[in-house]
Structures are given as structure tokens and as C-alpha cells.
Design an enzyme around this catalytic site. Structure first.
Site, PDB file in Angstrom:
ATOM      1  N   ASP A  60       0.875  -1.171   0.000  1.00 46.68           N
ATOM      2  CA  ASP A  60       0.000   0.000   0.000  1.00 46.68           C
ATOM      3  C   ASP A  60       0.911   1.219   0.000  1.00 46.68           C
ATOM      4  OD1 ASP A  60      -1.592   2.172   0.637  1.00 46.68           O
ATOM      5  OD2 ASP A  60      -2.764   1.105   2.153  1.00 46.68           O
ATOM      6  N   ASN A  86       3.212   5.527  -9.641  1.00 43.05           N
ATOM      7  CA  ASN A  86       2.085   5.457 -10.578  1.00 43.05           C
ATOM      8  C   ASN A  86       0.748   5.151  -9.904  1.00 43.05           C
ATOM      9  OD1 ASN A  86       0.734   4.670 -13.296  1.00 43.05           O
ATOM     10  ND2 ASN A  86       0.643   2.783 -12.067  1.00 43.05           N
ATOM     11  N   TYR A 151      -9.189  14.802  -6.371  1.00 40.71           N
ATOM     12  CA  TYR A 151      -8.226  14.304  -7.376  1.00 40.71           C
ATOM     13  C   TYR A 151      -7.451  15.475  -7.981  1.00 40.71           C
ATOM     14  CZ  TYR A 151      -6.661  11.375 -11.362  1.00 40.71           C
ATOM     15  OH  TYR A 151      -5.932  10.691 -12.308  1.00 40.71           O
ATOM     16  N   ILE A 186      -6.810   8.006 -20.563  1.00 42.94           N
ATOM     17  CA  ILE A 186      -6.167   6.837 -21.174  1.00 42.94           C
ATOM     18  C   ILE A 186      -7.055   5.626 -20.924  1.00 42.94           C
ATOM     19  CG2 ILE A 186      -4.081   5.401 -21.245  1.00 42.94           C
ATOM     20  CD1 ILE A 186      -3.486   8.338 -21.893  1.00 42.94           C
ATOM     21  N   THR A 188      -7.844   2.575 -19.586  1.00 43.27           N
ATOM     22  CA  THR A 188      -7.376   1.604 -18.582  1.00 43.27           C
ATOM     23  C   THR A 188      -8.568   1.272 -17.675  1.00 43.27           C
ATOM     24  OG1 THR A 188      -6.843   3.121 -16.779  1.00 43.27           O
ATOM     25  CG2 THR A 188      -5.123   2.815 -18.457  1.00 43.27           C
ATOM     26  N   PRO A 189      -8.404   0.279 -16.787  1.00 47.85           N
ATOM     27  CA  PRO A 189      -9.521  -0.076 -15.892  1.00 47.85           C
ATOM     28  C   PRO A 189      -9.968   1.057 -14.964  1.00 47.85           C
ATOM     29  CG  PRO A 189      -7.956  -1.876 -16.015  1.00 47.85           C
ATOM     30  CD  PRO A 189      -7.326  -0.721 -16.745  1.00 47.85           C
TER      31      PRO A 189
HETATM   32  N1  LIG Z   1      -6.253   6.216 -17.058  1.00 49.30           N
HETATM   33  C1  LIG Z   1      -6.349   7.537 -17.113  1.00 49.30           C
HETATM   34  O1  LIG Z   1      -7.186   8.095 -17.831  1.00 49.30           O
HETATM   35  C2  LIG Z   1      -5.410   8.394 -16.301  1.00 49.30           C
HETATM   36  C3  LIG Z   1      -5.315   9.749 -16.638  1.00 49.30           C
HETATM   37  C4  LIG Z   1      -4.459  10.551 -15.905  1.00 49.30           C
HETATM   38  C5  LIG Z   1      -3.734  10.033 -14.860  1.00 49.30           C
HETATM   39  N2  LIG Z   1      -3.860   8.716 -14.558  1.00 49.30           N
HETATM   40  C6  LIG Z   1      -3.088   8.222 -13.434  1.00 49.30           C
HETATM   41  O2  LIG Z   1      -2.315   7.112 -13.852  1.00 49.30           O
HETATM   42  C7  LIG Z   1      -2.088   6.254 -12.734  1.00 49.30           C
HETATM   43  C8  LIG Z   1      -2.444   4.821 -13.104  1.00 49.30           C
HETATM   44  O3  LIG Z   1      -3.824   4.779 -13.415  1.00 49.30           O
HETATM   45  P1  LIG Z   1      -4.504   3.635 -14.301  1.00 49.30           P
HETATM   46  O4  LIG Z   1      -5.328   4.331 -15.302  1.00 49.30           O
HETATM   47  O5  LIG Z   1      -3.502   2.634 -14.725  1.00 49.30           O
HETATM   48  O6  LIG Z   1      -5.500   3.038 -13.191  1.00 49.30           O
HETATM   49  P2  LIG Z   1      -5.815   1.539 -12.724  1.00 49.30           P
HETATM   50  O7  LIG Z   1      -6.967   1.662 -11.803  1.00 49.30           O
HETATM   51  O8  LIG Z   1      -5.933   0.641 -13.910  1.00 49.30           O
HETATM   52  O9  LIG Z   1      -4.498   1.141 -11.929  1.00 49.30           O
HETATM   53  C9  LIG Z   1      -4.165   1.721 -10.695  1.00 49.30           C
HETATM   54  C10 LIG Z   1      -3.502   0.668  -9.831  1.00 49.30           C
HETATM   55  O10 LIG Z   1      -3.166   1.281  -8.578  1.00 49.30           O
HETATM   56  C11 LIG Z   1      -3.445   0.337  -7.567  1.00 49.30           C
HETATM   57  N3  LIG Z   1      -3.642   1.008  -6.284  1.00 49.30           N
HETATM   58  C12 LIG Z   1      -4.729   1.697  -5.862  1.00 49.30           C
HETATM   59  N4  LIG Z   1      -4.537   2.105  -4.594  1.00 49.30           N
HETATM   60  C13 LIG Z   1      -3.306   1.673  -4.216  1.00 49.30           C
HETATM   61  C14 LIG Z   1      -2.539   1.792  -3.029  1.00 49.30           C
HETATM   62  N5  LIG Z   1      -3.023   2.420  -1.942  1.00 49.30           N
HETATM   63  N6  LIG Z   1      -1.301   1.251  -2.992  1.00 49.30           N
HETATM   64  C15 LIG Z   1      -0.821   0.589  -4.093  1.00 49.30           C
HETATM   65  N7  LIG Z   1      -1.499   0.424  -5.230  1.00 49.30           N
HETATM   66  C16 LIG Z   1      -2.735   0.974  -5.293  1.00 49.30           C
HETATM   67  C17 LIG Z   1      -4.690  -0.381  -8.032  1.00 49.30           C
HETATM   68  O11 LIG Z   1      -4.863  -1.633  -7.370  1.00 49.30           O
HETATM   69  C18 LIG Z   1      -4.428  -0.522  -9.524  1.00 49.30           C
HETATM   70  O12 LIG Z   1      -3.771  -1.741  -9.822  1.00 49.30           O
HETATM   71  C19 LIG Z   1      -2.911   6.813 -11.578  1.00 49.30           C
HETATM   72  O13 LIG Z   1      -2.074   7.600 -10.745  1.00 49.30           O
HETATM   73  C20 LIG Z   1      -3.916   7.693 -12.289  1.00 49.30           C
HETATM   74  O14 LIG Z   1      -4.400   8.737 -11.466  1.00 49.30           O
HETATM   75  C21 LIG Z   1      -4.678   7.881 -15.248  1.00 49.30           C
END
Ligand SMILES: NC(=O)c1ccc[n+]([C@@H]2O[C@H](COP(=O)([O-])OP(=O)(O)OC[C@H]3O[C@@H](n4cnc5c(N)ncnc54)[C@H](O)[C@@H]3O)[C@@H](O)[C@H]2O)c1
Length: 251
Positions: A60, A86, A151, A186, A188-189
Site C-alpha cells: 500500500d 504510478n 483528485y 487513457i 485503462t480499468p
Molecule cells: N487512465 C487515465 O485516464 C489516467 C489519466 C491521468 C492520470 N492517470 C493516473 O495514472 C495512474 C495509473 O492509473 P490507471 O489508469 O492505470 O489506473 P488503474 O486503476 O488501472 O491502476 C491503478 C492501480 O493502482 C493500484 N492502487 C490503488 N490504490 C493503491 C494503493 N493504496 N497502494 C498501491 N497500489 C494501489 C490499483 O490496485 C491498480 O492496480 C494513476 O495515478 C492515475 O491517477 C490515469
């Protein structure tokens, strides 16, 4: 495909989405990867897929003691000089609807998690000649939305934290660069998790597309390529900067 040979990376939130895509590409480029996540089954699945170059640690990012174990694992592998903060969550809510608990949860994961990663990453990298830290912020760290009060605030703070870390490390002569990357939307899930928080997820997705002047949302590779650049020797003069990869969303 060996641009990262001999080097070790810690990538948080690597069980899913962008983190999993980075872990996969880093291993393809020859790196050893310590992939961390709170999602044990997802993290173990990625580690199995990537083989012996990838070690999964259940972690975590808001847990300080767990960070010490993660960094120790990376140091033991040797060549630890890359960290990608990330992991992140998106809890929707405006100033009127967001609870204090959701504000604090967001700050714990999206901001304190990055602070702890930088803190323990710098402590380790300064002993071994330096490295590159990339903090994944967001276009939402540069441009506000009414329903992303927590956020927006956490991701904006990551931008400034990154600059403070870069200044400190530059002036101290540690050889550590620290930059933030700001993705647009992006695929992603995390999108499924956001769409599940509203009534009409499809309308929200159409709205996302419309907000990107380039005409579409992004793919994980768009961000992985930027992170790879920031890890490379070609980026040796880049530090303390926000790298925006968002199809024009923040304009
Ligand atoms: N996908 C988008 O559109 C987007 C856009 C801008 C920024 N981001 C940022 O990119 C990063 C990755 O996002 P993503 O789209 O891959 O999301 P995602 O939900 O697919 O993956 C995020 C991962 O973080 C893990 N996570 C959550 N809380 C956690 C914790 N306390 N400790 C460790 N792991 C933890 C989750 O289990 C998950 O595997 C994030 O910081 C997100 O804010 C994503």
C-alpha cells in the site's frame, strides 16, 4: 530492445492499467522490475507473465513501513535507479458532495504515496550515484473539473512536490532527476471505476473523447513511451518538469 539492461525499477500500481503496461515494457527493454500493488492477485498474475525479471511485492503506497521493504527489495536486486510513482485512485465529488473521508483517502494514496516513494527512493538512489523518478500526475493536475475536487488537488500537489524534489536533488548533487507526467484520459480499468460512479457512463465516455482536441482518448503506450524517455540518458537535462501527454486536453 535492451535500453534498460542492467537497471532495476520500482513501479507502483503495477497490477493494472498504466503500471502493468510500464512493467511489461520495462522488462521487454531489459530491466528488472519490482512491481507493487495492493491488488495481490493482479500483481502476482503480472509477475507470472513477466517471469524472473519481475518481482511482485504487495504494497500500500500510503504505508511508510511497506515502502522501506519495497526499496530494500529493489536495492538487493542491484542497479536500482528508476522509480515510477504510478498508483492512484479517482474518487469523484465536488466541494459540496465529497466527504472528508474520501478527501483524505485520495490524499493518502495520490499524494502521500508519492511523497513516501520520493522520500525512500531518493534515500536509496543518492547512495548509488543517482537515478530518475517519474511521478504520474494527470492533466487533471493542471486543469480543474467541478466533480474532481480531491483528485485535482492531489494531482496538482504532485506537480509541485516533483519540482521540490528535483530542486533538492539537483542542488545536493545527487544525480537524481524527478519529473511528473500528465496523461489525458487513457483507456485503462480506472475508467470503468470512474464510470461506475455516475449514472450514464457511456455519455461520460463520449464527453471524454469530445474534450480531447486530437479527437480520441489515449492508449497506455502513449504514456509508457514518455516514461521510458524520462528514464533514458537522452533525458539527462530534464528535471523538475511537467511532461504533458494529453491530446491537448489541458489546453
Ligand atoms: N487512465 C487515465 O485516464 C489516467 C489519466 C491521468 C492520470 N492517470 C493516473 O495514472 C495512474 C495509473 O492509473 P490507471 O489508469 O492505470 O489506473 P488503474 O486503476 O488501472 O491502476 C491503478 C492501480 O493502482 C493500484 N492502487 C490503488 N490504490 C493503491 C494503493 N493504496 N497502494 C498501491 N497500489 C494501489 C490499483 O490496485 C491498480 O492496480 C494513476 O495515478 C492515475 O491517477 C490515469
Amino acid at each position: 530492445m535492451n535500453s534498460l539492461a542492467g537497471r532495476t525499477a520500482v513501479i507502483t500500481g503495477a497490477a493494472s492499467g498504466l503500471g502493468a503496461a510500464m512493467a511489461t515494457r520495462f522488462v521487454a527493454e531489459g530491466a528488472r522490475v519490482v512491481a507493487t500493488d495492493i491488488d495481490r492477485s493482479g500483481g502476482e498474475a503480472i509477475a507470472r507473465e513477466l517471469g524472473e525479471a519481475c518481482t511482485f511485492v504487495e504494497h500500500d503506497v500510503a504505508d511508510e513501513a511497506a515502502w522501506q521493504q519495497v526499496i530494500a527489495t529493489a536495492r538487493d536486486l542491484g542497479g536500482f535507479d528508476m522509480l515510477v510513482n504510478n498508483a492512484g485512485i479517482t474518487i469523484m465529488g465536488s466541494i459540496e458532495t465529497l466527504s472528508l473521508a474520501d478527501w483524505q483517502k485520495t490524499m493518502d494514496v495520490d499524494l502521500a504515496g508519492v511523497f513516501l516513494g520520493c522520500k525512500y527512493g531518493v534515500a536509496a538512489m543518492k547512495e548509488t550515484g543517482g537515478g530518475s523518478i517519474v511521478n504520474i500526475s494527470s492533466a487533471a493536475g493542471l486543469r480543474a473539473s467541478a466533480d474532481l475536487a480531491a483528485y485535482n488537488s492531489a494531482k496538482a500537489a504532485v506537480t509541485m512536490l516533483t519540482q521540490s524534489v528535483a530542486l533538492h536533488c539537483g542542488r545536493a548533487g545527487y544525480g537524481i532527476r524527478c519529473n511528473s507526467v500528465h496523461p489525458g484520459v487513457i483507456r485503462t480499468p480506472i475508467l470503468d471505476k470512474v464510470m461506475a460512479q455516475v449514472e450514464d457512463g457511456e455519455a461520460m465516455m463520449n464527453g471524454f473523447v469530445a474534450q480531447h482536441p486530437i479527437g480520441h482518448i489515449g492508449a497506455t503506450d502513449d504514456i509508457v513511451n514518455m516514461v521510458l524517455y524520462l528514464m533514458s540518458a537522452e533525458a539527462k537535462f530534464a528535471t523538475g518538469a511537467p511532461f504533458i501527454v494529453d491530446g491537448g486536453l489541458s489546453l
